[in-house]
Design a protein around this motif. Structure first.
Motif, PDB file in Angstrom:
ATOM      1  N   SER A  26      45.436  24.208  50.813  1.00  0.00           N
ATOM      2  CA  SER A  26      44.915  25.320  50.020  1.00  0.00           C
ATOM      3  C   SER A  26      45.384  25.279  48.569  1.00  0.00           C
ATOM      4  O   SER A  26      44.853  26.000  47.733  1.00  0.00           O
ATOM      5  CB  SER A  26      45.296  26.662  50.648  1.00  0.00           C
ATOM      6  OG  SER A  26      46.694  26.780  50.746  1.00  0.00           O
ATOM      7  N   SER A  87      48.607  30.351  53.355  1.00  0.00           N
ATOM      8  CA  SER A  87      48.516  30.391  51.901  1.00  0.00           C
ATOM      9  C   SER A  87      47.065  30.501  51.500  1.00  0.00           C
ATOM     10  O   SER A  87      46.201  29.860  52.084  1.00  0.00           O
ATOM     11  CB  SER A  87      49.107  29.112  51.312  1.00  0.00           C
ATOM     12  OG  SER A  87      48.769  28.982  49.965  1.00  0.00           O
ATOM     13  N   ASN A  88      46.816  31.308  50.480  1.00  0.00           N
ATOM     14  CA  ASN A  88      45.461  31.413  49.930  1.00  0.00           C
ATOM     15  C   ASN A  88      45.248  30.426  48.800  1.00  0.00           C
ATOM     16  O   ASN A  88      44.231  30.462  48.138  1.00  0.00           O
ATOM     17  CB  ASN A  88      45.199  32.826  49.430  1.00  0.00           C
ATOM     18  CG  ASN A  88      45.051  33.811  50.554  1.00  0.00           C
ATOM     19  OD1 ASN A  88      44.802  33.420  51.678  1.00  0.00           O
ATOM     20  ND2 ASN A  88      45.211  35.075  50.270  1.00  0.00           N
ATOM     21  N   GLY A  90      47.606  30.046  46.270  1.00  0.00           N
ATOM     22  CA  GLY A  90      48.504  30.354  45.168  1.00  0.00           C
ATOM     23  C   GLY A  90      49.768  29.518  45.264  1.00  0.00           C
ATOM     24  O   GLY A  90      50.496  29.598  46.239  1.00  0.00           O
ATOM     25  N   GLY A 103      50.372  34.223  49.569  1.00  0.00           N
ATOM     26  CA  GLY A 103      49.475  34.178  50.710  1.00  0.00           C
ATOM     27  C   GLY A 103      49.502  35.457  51.512  1.00  0.00           C
ATOM     28  O   GLY A 103      49.723  36.539  50.982  1.00  0.00           O
ATOM     29  N   ILE A 150      44.863  41.267  47.835  1.00  0.00           N
ATOM     30  CA  ILE A 150      44.963  39.964  48.490  1.00  0.00           C
ATOM     31  C   ILE A 150      45.335  38.932  47.434  1.00  0.00           C
ATOM     32  O   ILE A 150      44.545  38.655  46.525  1.00  0.00           O
ATOM     33  CB  ILE A 150      43.629  39.585  49.168  1.00  0.00           C
ATOM     34  CG1 ILE A 150      43.237  40.664  50.174  1.00  0.00           C
ATOM     35  CG2 ILE A 150      43.740  38.217  49.825  1.00  0.00           C
ATOM     36  CD1 ILE A 150      41.820  40.550  50.670  1.00  0.00           C
ATOM     37  N   GLU A 152      45.755  35.625  45.526  1.00  0.00           N
ATOM     38  CA  GLU A 152      44.993  34.384  45.482  1.00  0.00           C
ATOM     39  C   GLU A 152      45.644  33.332  44.599  1.00  0.00           C
ATOM     40  O   GLU A 152      45.409  32.147  44.776  1.00  0.00           O
ATOM     41  CB  GLU A 152      43.573  34.651  44.967  1.00  0.00           C
ATOM     42  CG  GLU A 152      42.746  35.555  45.854  1.00  0.00           C
ATOM     43  CD  GLU A 152      42.290  34.884  47.130  1.00  0.00           C
ATOM     44  OE1 GLU A 152      42.254  33.655  47.198  1.00  0.00           O
ATOM     45  OE2 GLU A 152      41.948  35.615  48.073  1.00  0.00           O
ATOM     46  N   ALA A 153      46.439  33.762  43.624  1.00  0.00           N
ATOM     47  CA  ALA A 153      47.038  32.814  42.686  1.00  0.00           C
ATOM     48  C   ALA A 153      48.401  33.323  42.248  1.00  0.00           C
ATOM     49  O   ALA A 153      48.661  34.523  42.261  1.00  0.00           O
ATOM     50  CB  ALA A 153      46.132  32.635  41.468  1.00  0.00           C
ATOM     51  N   GLY A 166      44.964  38.307  42.230  1.00  0.00           N
ATOM     52  CA  GLY A 166      44.160  38.185  43.430  1.00  0.00           C
ATOM     53  C   GLY A 166      42.981  39.122  43.415  1.00  0.00           C
ATOM     54  O   GLY A 166      42.479  39.486  42.354  1.00  0.00           O
ATOM     55  N   ASN A 167      42.580  39.538  44.589  1.00  0.00           N
ATOM     56  CA  ASN A 167      41.408  40.387  44.761  1.00  0.00           C
ATOM     57  C   ASN A 167      41.804  41.686  45.443  1.00  0.00           C
ATOM     58  O   ASN A 167      42.718  41.714  46.268  1.00  0.00           O
ATOM     59  CB  ASN A 167      40.355  39.685  45.627  1.00  0.00           C
ATOM     60  CG  ASN A 167      39.836  38.436  44.970  1.00  0.00           C
ATOM     61  OD1 ASN A 167      39.478  38.447  43.800  1.00  0.00           O
ATOM     62  ND2 ASN A 167      39.811  37.344  45.714  1.00  0.00           N
TER      63      ASN A 167
END
Length: 170
Positions: A26, A87-88, A90, A103, A150, A152-153, A166-167
């Motif tokens: 990821s 992990s997303n 990030g 994450g 959430i 994301e980075a 993130g979001n």
């Protein structure tokens, strides 16, 4: 073009858990020493429970593509908080070589927490960060009409602080 000085003809494949189960990349970053750090999710099948268990997994390669044996266990670091983390994507490395991963962490299949985890340059958890366990978490279970963040980075600012983006989802 592929860098043929990296791995075999520019390609490296690693099974972090050695079990041939599904593993997912990821995020990837190159540090100041040209070492490549890859983060993702590793799944292991639990025969007893008849289900998959997930965990963060990181691999660090030397500049030539060989596993960096000074990182984790032979170049691989696995992390479970206390179960079902992923992990997303990030991933950031600071000037001291510490790896920060953003994450989702869950205590079981019905709860979810956002999380950011920091590791020392050798791959071990940085226990000096995040309240003494190397992890910062936040509740992701939103009530009706509320939003959940959430991650994301993640990046590192000039003071060495983790900056997470993130979001928001309702």
């Amino acid at each position: 073009e592929l860098d043929v000085t990296f791995g075999t003809g520019g390609v490296v494949m690693t099974d972090p858990t050695g079990d041939d189960d599904d593993d997912y990349v990821s995020g990837i970053v190159v540090d100041s020493l040209d070492r490549v750090v890859v983060v993702g999710e590793c799944e292991e099948y639990d025969d007893v429970l008849d289900e998959y268990d997930s965990q963060f997994c990181m691999v660090r390669y030397s500049s030539d593509g060989s596993l960096d044996v000074t990182f984790g266990s032979g170049g691989v670091q696995l992390y479970s908080y206390p179960a079902v983390p992923y992990s997303n994507g990030g991933l950031a490395i600071d000037d001291l070589g510490r790896v920060t991963v953003a994450g989702v962490c869950a205590e079981d299949e019905l709860t979810a927490s956002g999380c950011v985890v920091r590791f020392q340059p050798d791959g071990n958890i940085d226990l000096s960060w995040g309240g003494g366990d190397g992890t910062v978490t936040w509740d992701m279970l939103a009530d009706f009409g509320e939003e959940s963040f959430i991650a994301e980075a993640v990046s590192i600012d000039s003071a060495g602080n983790a900056v997470v983006s993130g979001n928001c989802a309702a």
